[in-house]
Write an enzyme that holds these catalytic residues in place. Structure first.
Site, PDB file in Angstrom:
ATOM      1  N   SER A  60       0.849  -1.196   0.000  1.00  0.00           N
ATOM      2  CA  SER A  60       0.000   0.000   0.000  1.00  0.00           C
ATOM      3  C   SER A  60       0.880   1.240   0.000  1.00  0.00           C
ATOM      4  O   SER A  60       1.992   1.227   0.543  1.00  0.00           O
ATOM      5  CB  SER A  60      -0.881   0.014   1.254  1.00  0.00           C
ATOM      6  OG  SER A  60      -1.558   1.251   1.389  1.00  0.00           O
ATOM      7  N   TYR A  67      -1.658  -0.577  10.456  1.00  0.00           N
ATOM      8  CA  TYR A  67      -1.719  -0.924   9.031  1.00  0.00           C
ATOM      9  C   TYR A  67      -0.565  -0.276   8.276  1.00  0.00           C
ATOM     10  O   TYR A  67       0.125  -0.931   7.489  1.00  0.00           O
ATOM     11  CB  TYR A  67      -3.053  -0.481   8.443  1.00  0.00           C
ATOM     12  CG  TYR A  67      -3.198  -0.782   6.967  1.00  0.00           C
ATOM     13  CD1 TYR A  67      -3.536  -2.060   6.534  1.00  0.00           C
ATOM     14  CD2 TYR A  67      -2.992   0.210   6.002  1.00  0.00           C
ATOM     15  CE1 TYR A  67      -3.656  -2.343   5.179  1.00  0.00           C
ATOM     16  CE2 TYR A  67      -3.120  -0.068   4.659  1.00  0.00           C
ATOM     17  CZ  TYR A  67      -3.450  -1.342   4.255  1.00  0.00           C
ATOM     18  OH  TYR A  67      -3.566  -1.617   2.907  1.00  0.00           O
TER      19      TYR A  67
END
Length: 251
Positions: free
Chosen positions: A146, A159
């Site tokens: 990501s 995350y």
């Protein structure tokens, strides 16, 4: 052990979203596909049904990638059934939608689960798959990371940390596993998928991407295109992190 001339791809977290798109794109290229899932059994069976409609062999494998014993069992199944593995896509991931400033809400259980799936998981699966991937002409690993791993902005601090670690691990594994195995990562920006729309309905995707050079969220197939490029479209690319983000990091 069964052997075959058909290449084999394992996609973790392949029941929905990017994982499903990757699995179907591999199938359209003629790959046998291993569809891994953890809890989304009904969705995994639907993915399998779509692949079967292409007359492509597949295997459904339920395994939590954060559990090394389950990972080893999955890879043993693949070796016994297919005798080979050509591509691994580490796509399985999880998160919590927690404001970064709310430090107390980011508790230890959530932290451990997110890093367990998002960082330990790719490590466990890649390590277990390395021998099969290195056999024959060698193989490819693609980690679905990501842009949060670059920017530190995302659904929660854990995350972002997990994806930053995955980006670094991609480079480390590329060094460790070359020349037989190439390791790269695709780093999506916002994806128009259930992940965001159900995870945090308060997020407005259109507003989020409005000031990007390409002002639209990606679709799962957009990310799968990049994954398939790393897996099948290049022979000399390894240790690379490719942002597919509509130019998010330029803003």
């Amino acid at each position: 052990m069964n052997s075959s001339n058909r290449p084999i791809a394992l996609v973790t977290g392949a029941a929905t979203g990017v994982g499903k798109a990757c699995a179907i794109q591999f199938a359209k290229l003629g790959y046998g596909v291993i569809v891994n899932y953890s809890r989304s059994e009904a969705e995994a069976k639907q993915t399998a049904k779509e692949i079967e409609s292409l007359n492509i062999p597949l295997m459904l494998c339920q395994a939590d990638v954060s559990d090394e014993k389950q990972v080893l069992s999955m890879l043993n199944q693949i070796e016994n059934e297919h005798g080979r593995l050509d591509c691994l896509v580490n796509n399985a991931a999880t998160t919590e939608f927690i404001e970064h400033a709310n430090l107390e809400a980011m508790n230890e259980d959530a932290w451990d689960r997110i890093l367990g799936v998002n960082l330990k998981g790719p490590w466990f699966v890649t390590r277990a798959a390395a021998k099969l991937l290195a056999d024959g002409e060698g193989g490819s690993v693609v980690n679905v990371s990501s842009v949060a791993g670059f920017t530190g902005a995302g659904s929660c601090i854990a995350y972002c940390a997990s994806k930053g670690g995955l980006n670094t691990m991609t480079k480390s594994l590329a060094r460790a596993l070359g020349p037989k195995i190439r390791v790269n990562a695709v780093c999506p920006g916002p994806i128009d998928s259930r992940w965001i729309r159900e995870g945090n309905p308060n997020w407005d995707l259109d507003e989020m991407v409005a000031n990007y050079p390409i002002p639209q969220p990606s679709q799962p197939d957009d990310i799968a295109d990049a994954v398939l490029f790393f897996a099948t479209g290049t022979k000399l690319t390894t240790g690379q992190l490719l942002a597919v983000d509509g130019g998010q990091m330029l803003t």
